[in-house]
Design a protein around this motif. Structure first.
Motif, PDB file in Angstrom:
ATOM      1  N   LEU A 114       0.817  -1.213   0.000  1.00 35.74           N
ATOM      2  CA  LEU A 114       0.000   0.000   0.000  1.00 35.74           C
ATOM      3  C   LEU A 114       0.854   1.268   0.000  1.00 35.74           C
ATOM      4  CD1 LEU A 114      -2.734  -1.100   2.551  1.00 35.74           C
ATOM      5  CD2 LEU A 114      -3.170  -0.437   0.177  1.00 35.74           C
ATOM      6  N   GLY A 115       2.171   1.095   0.068  1.00 39.45           N
ATOM      7  CA  GLY A 115       3.053   2.257   0.055  1.00 39.45           C
ATOM      8  C   GLY A 115       3.031   3.051   1.344  1.00 39.45           C
ATOM      9  N   LEU A 116       2.757   2.390   2.456  1.00 38.28           N
ATOM     10  CA  LEU A 116       2.682   3.077   3.746  1.00 38.28           C
ATOM     11  C   LEU A 116       4.088   3.386   4.250  1.00 38.28           C
ATOM     12  CD1 LEU A 116      -0.096   0.771   5.178  1.00 38.28           C
ATOM     13  CD2 LEU A 116      -0.398   3.132   4.413  1.00 38.28           C
ATOM     14  N   SER A 117       4.291   4.593   4.694  1.00 38.09           N
ATOM     15  CA  SER A 117       5.643   5.070   5.004  1.00 38.09           C
ATOM     16  C   SER A 117       6.036   4.765   6.445  1.00 38.09           C
ATOM     17  CB  SER A 117       5.752   6.569   4.726  1.00 38.09           C
ATOM     18  OG  SER A 117       4.877   7.320   5.564  1.00 38.09           O
ATOM     19  N   PHE A 118       5.970   3.487   6.819  1.00 41.26           N
ATOM     20  CA  PHE A 118       6.321   3.073   8.170  1.00 41.26           C
ATOM     21  C   PHE A 118       7.841   2.965   8.340  1.00 41.26           C
ATOM     22  CE2 PHE A 118       2.066   0.787   8.042  1.00 41.26           C
ATOM     23  CZ  PHE A 118       1.429   1.703   8.863  1.00 41.26           C
ATOM     24  N   SER A 119       8.297   3.260   9.549  1.00 43.62           N
ATOM     25  CA  SER A 119       9.683   2.994   9.910  1.00 43.62           C
ATOM     26  C   SER A 119       9.880   1.491  10.026  1.00 43.62           C
ATOM     27  CB  SER A 119      10.013   3.664  11.247  1.00 43.62           C
ATOM     28  OG  SER A 119      11.195   3.135  11.798  1.00 43.62           O
ATOM     29  N   LYS A 120      10.927   0.984   9.376  1.00 46.53           N
ATOM     30  CA  LYS A 120      11.224  -0.445   9.465  1.00 46.53           C
ATOM     31  C   LYS A 120      12.100  -0.760  10.672  1.00 46.53           C
ATOM     32  CE  LYS A 120      10.765  -1.535   4.549  1.00 46.53           C
ATOM     33  NZ  LYS A 120       9.668  -2.508   4.763  1.00 46.53           N
ATOM     34  N   THR A 121      12.892   0.201  11.081  1.00 43.81           N
ATOM     35  CA  THR A 121      13.839  -0.070  12.165  1.00 43.81           C
ATOM     36  C   THR A 121      13.162  -0.149  13.522  1.00 43.81           C
ATOM     37  OG1 THR A 121      14.310   2.294  12.488  1.00 43.81           O
ATOM     38  CG2 THR A 121      15.689   1.100  10.910  1.00 43.81           C
ATOM     39  N   ARG A 122      11.942   0.372  13.647  1.00 42.58           N
ATOM     40  CA  ARG A 122      11.273   0.375  14.951  1.00 42.58           C
ATOM     41  C   ARG A 122      10.145  -0.642  15.028  1.00 42.58           C
ATOM     42  NH1 ARG A 122      12.529   5.892  17.991  1.00 42.58           N
ATOM     43  NH2 ARG A 122      14.191   6.607  16.631  1.00 42.58           N
ATOM     44  N   GLU A 123      10.069  -1.531  14.056  1.00 42.77           N
ATOM     45  CA  GLU A 123       9.016  -2.547  14.061  1.00 42.77           C
ATOM     46  C   GLU A 123       9.330  -3.631  15.087  1.00 42.77           C
ATOM     47  OE1 GLU A 123       7.396  -6.160  11.239  1.00 42.77           O
ATOM     48  OE2 GLU A 123       8.210  -4.374  10.235  1.00 42.77           O
ATOM     49  N   PHE A 124       8.312  -4.075  15.799  1.00 47.18           N
ATOM     50  CA  PHE A 124       8.441  -5.209  16.714  1.00 47.18           C
ATOM     51  C   PHE A 124       7.091  -5.871  16.875  1.00 47.18           C
ATOM     52  CE2 PHE A 124       7.724  -1.443  19.413  1.00 47.18           C
ATOM     53  CZ  PHE A 124       6.568  -1.824  20.078  1.00 47.18           C
ATOM     54  N   ALA A 125       7.114  -7.067  17.419  1.00 49.59           N
ATOM     55  CA  ALA A 125       5.884  -7.765  17.809  1.00 49.59           C
ATOM     56  C   ALA A 125       5.874  -7.857  19.331  1.00 49.59           C
ATOM     57  CB  ALA A 125       5.836  -9.160  17.194  1.00 49.59           C
ATOM     58  N   THR A 126       4.701  -7.715  19.930  1.00 47.26           N
ATOM     59  CA  THR A 126       4.627  -7.743  21.398  1.00 47.26           C
ATOM     60  C   THR A 126       4.901  -9.134  21.960  1.00 47.26           C
ATOM     61  OG1 THR A 126       2.220  -8.073  21.321  1.00 47.26           O
ATOM     62  CG2 THR A 126       3.022  -5.805  21.474  1.00 47.26           C
ATOM     63  N   SER A 127       4.930 -10.153  21.086  1.00 46.38           N
ATOM     64  CA  SER A 127       5.290 -11.504  21.534  1.00 46.38           C
ATOM     65  C   SER A 127       6.789 -11.749  21.436  1.00 46.38           C
ATOM     66  CB  SER A 127       4.534 -12.553  20.707  1.00 46.38           C
ATOM     67  OG  SER A 127       4.710 -12.324  19.314  1.00 46.38           O
ATOM     68  N   ASP A 128       7.553 -10.763  20.956  1.00 46.98           N
ATOM     69  CA  ASP A 128       9.016 -10.889  20.973  1.00 46.98           C
ATOM     70  C   ASP A 128       9.489 -11.007  22.424  1.00 46.98           C
ATOM     71  OD1 ASP A 128       8.905 -10.504  18.247  1.00 46.98           O
ATOM     72  OD2 ASP A 128       9.618  -8.418  18.302  1.00 46.98           O
ATOM     73  N   GLU A 129      10.451 -11.896  22.660  1.00 44.44           N
ATOM     74  CA  GLU A 129      10.926 -12.101  24.030  1.00 44.44           C
ATOM     75  C   GLU A 129      11.544 -10.828  24.603  1.00 44.44           C
ATOM     76  OE1 GLU A 129      13.385 -15.510  24.573  1.00 44.44           O
ATOM     77  OE2 GLU A 129      11.843 -16.916  23.881  1.00 44.44           O
ATOM     78  N   LEU A 130      12.169 -10.021  23.751  1.00 44.85           N
ATOM     79  CA  LEU A 130      12.781  -8.782  24.236  1.00 44.85           C
ATOM     80  C   LEU A 130      11.716  -7.817  24.749  1.00 44.85           C
ATOM     81  CD1 LEU A 130      15.404  -7.226  24.646  1.00 44.85           C
ATOM     82  CD2 LEU A 130      15.161  -6.325  22.310  1.00 44.85           C
ATOM     83  N   TYR A 131      10.570  -7.760  24.067  1.00 44.04           N
ATOM     84  CA  TYR A 131       9.465  -6.904  24.517  1.00 44.04           C
ATOM     85  C   TYR A 131       8.932  -7.417  25.862  1.00 44.04           C
ATOM     86  CZ  TYR A 131       5.338  -3.870  24.061  1.00 44.04           C
ATOM     87  OH  TYR A 131       4.369  -2.910  24.248  1.00 44.04           O
ATOM     88  N   SER A 132       8.772  -8.738  25.961  1.00 44.16           N
ATOM     89  CA  SER A 132       8.273  -9.323  27.216  1.00 44.16           C
ATOM     90  C   SER A 132       9.235  -9.065  28.370  1.00 44.16           C
ATOM     91  CB  SER A 132       8.072 -10.833  27.048  1.00 44.16           C
ATOM     92  OG  SER A 132       7.030 -11.114  26.146  1.00 44.16           O
ATOM     93  N   LYS A 133      10.534  -9.068  28.070  1.00 38.91           N
ATOM     94  CA  LYS A 133      11.532  -8.834  29.125  1.00 38.91           C
ATOM     95  C   LYS A 133      11.272  -7.515  29.838  1.00 38.91           C
ATOM     96  CE  LYS A 133      16.450  -7.775  29.758  1.00 38.91           C
ATOM     97  NZ  LYS A 133      17.792  -7.744  29.133  1.00 38.91           N
ATOM     98  N   TRP A 134      11.114  -6.456  29.071  1.00 36.21           N
ATOM     99  CA  TRP A 134      10.933  -5.139  29.683  1.00 36.21           C
ATOM    100  C   TRP A 134       9.547  -4.999  30.301  1.00 36.21           C
ATOM    101  CZ3 TRP A 134      15.434  -3.617  30.552  1.00 36.21           C
ATOM    102  CH2 TRP A 134      16.467  -3.824  29.635  1.00 36.21           C
ATOM    103  N   GLU A 135       8.558  -5.600  29.668  1.00 32.51           N
ATOM    104  CA  GLU A 135       7.207  -5.562  30.242  1.00 32.51           C
ATOM    105  C   GLU A 135       7.185  -6.259  31.601  1.00 32.51           C
ATOM    106  OE1 GLU A 135       3.555  -5.753  27.744  1.00 32.51           O
ATOM    107  OE2 GLU A 135       3.445  -7.767  28.588  1.00 32.51           O
ATOM    108  N   GLN A 136       7.876  -7.388  31.700  1.00 35.56           N
ATOM    109  CA  GLN A 136       7.935  -8.100  32.976  1.00 35.56           C
ATOM    110  C   GLN A 136       8.650  -7.269  34.038  1.00 35.56           C
ATOM    111  OE1 GLN A 136       9.714 -11.739  31.599  1.00 35.56           O
ATOM    112  NE2 GLN A 136       7.742 -12.701  31.144  1.00 35.56           N
TER     113      GLN A 136
END
Length: 820
Positions: A114-136
């Motif tokens: 769709l040509g959406l101008s999203f940043s690729k470097t800041r993409e993550f999934a909330t199920s990534d273990e690194l995201y869970s680490k900080w959430e915990q």
């Protein structure tokens, strides 16, 4: 060169990717920032038209501000934990993680298409273990700060998904995910103390006025539900105490209407109240009554509010604290255990709900506010008190303060502030979620995991059967040692409600990804990026996500992770996309596949239709012929540009406006009107459909003249202001004609184009339009009247008649009043 959307779109999407066009600069770049965010998607497998609308709106803001020299953060990610992944695992005999990340890969390509101008470097999934680490880590800090605790409570239990649901996750008594009827169940769980922020959450809504939709502010205000009133005790009568084996002496009630306290004719308890529970457990009521009360308990609090009011006499009484009279006690489905202690005083004469209940069960109605009505319904207005002892004759609004004061002076009660908002239950009995980072030790009790041991990761060797909690059933995962004493212990097997993940993801985006391994949230980075300047999403999230995100921001502020106290400065809630008058769904067979539209017409057509078919806050009805129309406009816009030779462009300042023809001047005026509309839409109204309409008018006006420099000027401006909406076509046009230099600078409006050579005035005689005249903008009133009266079309209406009045309305009309 014919318009070939697939070739053009592939070319520019490749260019943007290779040149990191959409990446924000570092926080120390010295530029003013814009943080543009659309609510991130759940990776269900394919995007739908609601996604397209949401992300096209956000992308339009991002592209506009990027061209206007702002440092723009426009990220995307994936809200990837949740029950659907487990359901899919059962259905397809696959692992939730595999299903989730395969879906993310597919949907990422769809969004890129769709040509959406999203940043690729800041993409993550909330199920990534690194995201869970900080959430915990945040969860542990909240526990240590008293913002998270464990307790046993009656919860909403989905017997299909086998998990707990928050009140906000119920839809007409059913699970919001699977639609199964929810039951009430007593069990332990973890709760976030959002109620500690009740008043702050309410007060800070004032700062969002004019920036958030008033409807959303009202919904949050009502959900928090602040009320001031009197709290006092009803003492049980001696006979009732005896019946209850002296286990209870009294119970507490709360009322916002102390002025009507003399009108109490019954009291009502919630089905979950401890006295009701005692009566049931000790069989002090008939089997029929017990069965009816148990049935009440199965209905959620939200659904009880809309049900017909029902109740049962509990065959006990209490003593009115002022009159000393006995008052019957009932159980009623409209009394909520979670509010005001689960007990109320009932004044049927002055509360409509109490009135309907009293009429239904033939209970007394005691009038205590003087009124002239026939009392066919409750009187809820103001008036003088009657039948109220020493307060008789006082206006009820004044007496309210006096009665409250007297209750406090005589130690009968106290002023109390209550909120409808309840603490947030975040325990979920499922696998595909962030593990709650606690350990249960027989000696130490609940112990947080050591920070250096985070994340507590999910085991991958699980079998998802749909029965019970896979973490509870895993043979080894839950067995661990106590972080405090080192003895054998058991991990917490509940996982966090997925609304936790979406309550802080924006702060993660606002942290430079170079630091992601070292911190969850960087305070300095969030000082630069926060608050989100424009947030885009559906109004269905007005209470759930938006309230939780506001709370989490304030809680993380209190814990020292950020200086931000409100997450979203401006909120745009887009309407649903409908087809045949209904929300698109597979079951209704009215789904339109975005991939098919992009394949047939191109991404720009899909984007243009979504932005043009309706104002963003309104529902959008899908229309195949309108999609065709959007494609035809882009093709015409593109094809007209191919007739221009870029070597002939002399620059915007080459046009001498005074030397242009009428059609050339009109074309310039329409182009600059579109430019003005762009600034208005992007910064204020957000009605993109009006911007597109202005550009269509400008293209039509350009087509009536042949001045090549006017054409160049039109494309210089329109390929800029349409770029946020149809970026591929605009980059192609701007690149060929101007080497994209029209994207580099803010285009200034030229006032000369709005200077008119002449204006058209209507001529009305005795209020009826009879003709028009064209005059100079500088013409005097006398000149205008002489010209109007000299017109042939005018003469036949005024000759031989007496002129009564001559009126000139500047820039609008001439009105002549005659008689005879």
């Amino acid at each position: 060169m014919e318009y070939n959307p697939s070739a053009i779109e592939e070319k520019w999407q490749t260019f943007w990717n290779e040149n990191n066009t959409n990446e924000p600069l570092d926080e120390d770049c010295g530029k003013e920032k814009k943080f543009i965010l659309s609510m991130f998607p759940y990776p269900s497998g394919r995007i739908h038209m609601g996604h397209v609308r949401n992300y096209c709106l956000g992308d339009a803001f991002a592209r506009h501000f990027r061209k206007n020299d702002f440092n723009v953060l426009h990220p995307i990610g994936w809200d990837s934990f949740g029950m659907p992944a487990e359901n899919a695992a059962i259905k397809h005999k696959s692992h939730p993680k595999k299903w989730t990340y395969e879906n993310i890969d597919y949907m990422r390509k769809e969004l890129e298409g769709l040509g959406l101008s999203f940043s690729k470097t800041r993409e993550f999934a909330t199920s990534d273990e690194l995201y869970s680490k900080w959430e915990q880590e945040f969860i542990i800090k909240m526990y240590e700060d008293g913002l998270l605790y464990q307790k046993s409570a009656t919860v909403n239990w989905c017997p299909h998904d086998l998990t707990v649901l928050a009140n906000e996750q119920l839809e007409e008594g059913c699970c919001w995910r699977c639609g199964t009827e929810v039951v009430q169940k007593e069990m332990p769980g973890y709760y976030i103390a959002i109620t500690k922020f009740s008043q702050t959450l309410l007060d800070d809504l004032k700062d969002l006025e004019g920036q958030w939709p008033s409807q959303v502010l009202t919904m949050q205000k009502n959900w928090i539900g602040r009320s001031e009133g009197l709290e006092f005790d009803f003492s049980l009568s001696d006979s009732s105490k005896t019946k209850l084996a002296n286990n209870f002496d009294k119970y507490t009630v709360f009322t916002t209407r102390p002025d009507t306290v003399y009108g109490v004719s019954y009291s009502a308890l919630a089905p979950e109240h401890e006295i009701v529970t005692y009566l049931i457990e000790n069989n002090l009521l008939s089997d029929e009554k017990i069965e009816a009360i148990n049935a009440m308990k199965k209905v959620t609090e939200r659904d009880r509010a809309t049900e017909e009011k029902t109740g049962l006499d509990l065959e006990i009484t209490v003593i009115h604290p002022l009159t000393g009279k006995e008052v019957p006690v009932w159980v009623a489905n409209f009394v909520l255990a979670s509010y005001g202690g689960g007990a109320v005083m009932a004044v049927p004469a002055h509360d409509q709900r109490d009135f309907e209940f009293a009429k239904k069960y033939d209970l007394p109605i005691n009038v205590v506010i003087e009124n002239d009505t026939d009392m066919s319904e409750a009187f809820t207005g103001e008036g003088k008190l009657i039948n109220s002892d020493k307060y008789d004759g006082q206006k009820n609004t004044k007496a309210k303060k006096g009665i409250l004061y007297d209750f406090e002076q005589e130690s009968l009660g106290k002023k109390q502030i209550n909120y409808k908002l309840r603490d947030w239950g975040v325990s979920r009995q499922r696998y595909w979620g962030a593990p709650i980072p606690f350990v249960h030790c027989n000696d130490c009790g609940i112990v947080p995991e050591k920070i250096e041991n985070l994340p507590v990761a999910l085991p991958e060797d699980v079998e998802i059967t749909g029965e019970g909690n896979p973490l509870e059933n895993h043979p080894t995962w839950k067995h661990t040692s106590c972080p405090k004493c080192g003895k054998d212990a058991t991990r917490e097997t509940d996982t966090l409600d997925t609304f936790v993940q979406s309550s802080w993801y924006f702060l993660r985006y606002a942290t430079n990804p170079k630091k992601w391994n070292d911190v969850g949230i960087d305070k300095n980075d969030t000082d630069y990026w926060m608050d989100v300047d424009q947030y885009v999403g559906g109004i269905e999230h007005a209470i759930l996500h938006l309230l939780y995100a506001r709370f989490f921001t304030k809680a993380l502020n209190q814990l020292g992770y950020t200086n931000s106290s409100e997450p979203f400065k401006n909120l745009l809630t887009q309407g649903m996309v409908l087809k045949d008058g209904a929300k698109m769904s597979k079951s209704k067979g009215n789904v339109v596949d975005p991939d098919a539209i992009v394949s047939k017409y191109g991404a720009d057509t899909a984007r243009l239709f979504m932005m043009f078919a309706a104002p963003p806050t309104k529902e959008l009805e899908w229309n195949d012929s309108a999609v065709e129309g959007a494609y035809r406009f882009i093709r015409r816009f593109y094809d007209k540009s191919t007739a221009l030779n870029p070597d002939n462009f002399k620059g915007l300042d080459s046009i001498v406006h005074s030397e242009l023809s009428k059609d050339e001047k009109e074309a310039r005026k329409k182009v600059y009107e579109a430019l003005n509309k762009s600034n208005e839409v992007m910064n204020k109204t957000h009605t993109f459909n009006t911007l597109i309409s202005s550009c269509m008018e400008a293209l039509n006006a350009l087509n009536t003249q042949k001045n090549e420099q006017v054409w160049f000027e039109g494309y210089f401006i329109m390929s800029n202001i349409l770029e946020p909406i149809i970026p591929h076509a605009c980059w192609e046009i701007a690149d060929r004609l101007f080497e994209r230099k029209n994207f580099d600078n803010i285009i200034k409006v030229k006032d000369e184009v709005f200077t008119l050579d002449s204006i058209i005035l209507a001529i009305t005689i005795n209020g009826k339009k009879r003709g028009e005249i064209e005059v100079s903008p500088d013409a005097t009133k006398e000149e205008i009247l002489d010209l109007a009266k000299a017109m042939e079309v005018t003469k036949k209406w005024i000759d031989g008649k007496e002129m009564v009045k001559e009126i000139v309305v500047p820039n609008k009309l001439v009105n002549l009043v005659v008689k005879g």
